[in-house]
Design a protein around this motif. Sequence first.
Motif, PDB file in Angstrom:
ATOM      1  N   GLU A  60      40.689  38.692  53.654  1.00 50.04           N
ATOM      2  CA  GLU A  60      40.747  37.510  52.784  1.00 50.04           C
ATOM      3  C   GLU A  60      41.748  37.725  51.650  1.00 50.04           C
ATOM      4  OE1 GLU A  60      37.777  35.250  49.662  1.00 50.04           O
ATOM      5  OE2 GLU A  60      36.898  36.237  51.405  1.00 50.04           O
ATOM      6  N   SER A  82      34.870  42.907  44.453  1.00 57.07           N
ATOM      7  CA  SER A  82      35.827  43.056  45.552  1.00 57.07           C
ATOM      8  C   SER A  82      35.421  42.128  46.692  1.00 57.07           C
ATOM      9  CB  SER A  82      35.894  44.504  46.027  1.00 57.07           C
ATOM     10  OG  SER A  82      34.637  44.913  46.504  1.00 57.07           O
ATOM     11  N   VAL A  83      36.400  41.708  47.472  1.00 49.70           N
ATOM     12  CA  VAL A  83      36.161  40.830  48.615  1.00 49.70           C
ATOM     13  C   VAL A  83      36.827  41.455  49.840  1.00 49.70           C
ATOM     14  CG1 VAL A  83      35.851  38.701  47.320  1.00 49.70           C
ATOM     15  CG2 VAL A  83      38.125  39.383  47.958  1.00 49.70           C
ATOM     16  N   PRO A  84      36.524  40.967  51.021  1.00 44.94           N
ATOM     17  CA  PRO A  84      37.089  41.568  52.237  1.00 44.94           C
ATOM     18  C   PRO A  84      38.616  41.631  52.199  1.00 44.94           C
ATOM     19  CG  PRO A  84      35.373  40.000  52.806  1.00 44.94           C
ATOM     20  CD  PRO A  84      35.608  39.866  51.330  1.00 44.94           C
ATOM     21  N   LYS A  85      39.143  42.716  52.741  1.00 43.38           N
ATOM     22  CA  LYS A  85      40.579  42.952  52.713  1.00 43.38           C
ATOM     23  C   LYS A  85      41.359  41.841  53.420  1.00 43.38           C
ATOM     24  CE  LYS A  85      44.054  46.425  53.763  1.00 43.38           C
ATOM     25  NZ  LYS A  85      44.306  47.758  54.291  1.00 43.38           N
ATOM     26  N   ARG A 109      37.443  31.381  57.441  1.00 45.38           N
ATOM     27  CA  ARG A 109      36.377  32.258  57.938  1.00 45.38           C
ATOM     28  C   ARG A 109      35.154  31.395  58.191  1.00 45.38           C
ATOM     29  NH1 ARG A 109      34.496  37.087  54.282  1.00 45.38           N
ATOM     30  NH2 ARG A 109      33.904  35.318  53.003  1.00 45.38           N
TER      31      ARG A 109
END
Length: 132
Positions: free
Chosen positions: A108, A103-106, A37
């Motif tokens: 990733e 939580s982190v981006p789906k 990213r």
Amino acid sequence: MAKSIFKRLILMVSLLGVMLFSMPGTSSAEDVWCYTRGNFSYYLSSDYIRKVDYSNGITYTVDGKLVHDSSGTVSRPLLYGFSIENDYVVGHTFNRTWGKWESVPKAETMAVWNAMKPYMKAKGIPYTESWN
């Protein structure tokens, strides 16, 4: 003369021992690319995939790192965690500054999870295929 040869032999054996014990082990972790990213790539360490039972619901963890693409330097270490909520996998990363899971981006977490699966299978770690 025999004393001099004996001293040289001891020195050579000592140097050989130091060289052998200072070499990295052959079973070192494999860094596996899983996601990019922006200017950064995400890698996971295949030897550090674990099934755990943390009180906050985290059931799987893997160590990783964030690498700056242009220089190849490690920007920061990562610890991913995955929980199973209502039969769906939810990804997290551990914020070392605040000491909590976030939580982190789906995209990733899906990339990390998919990169983990072959290693989990090889280690005999059961996992689910569902995503939230």
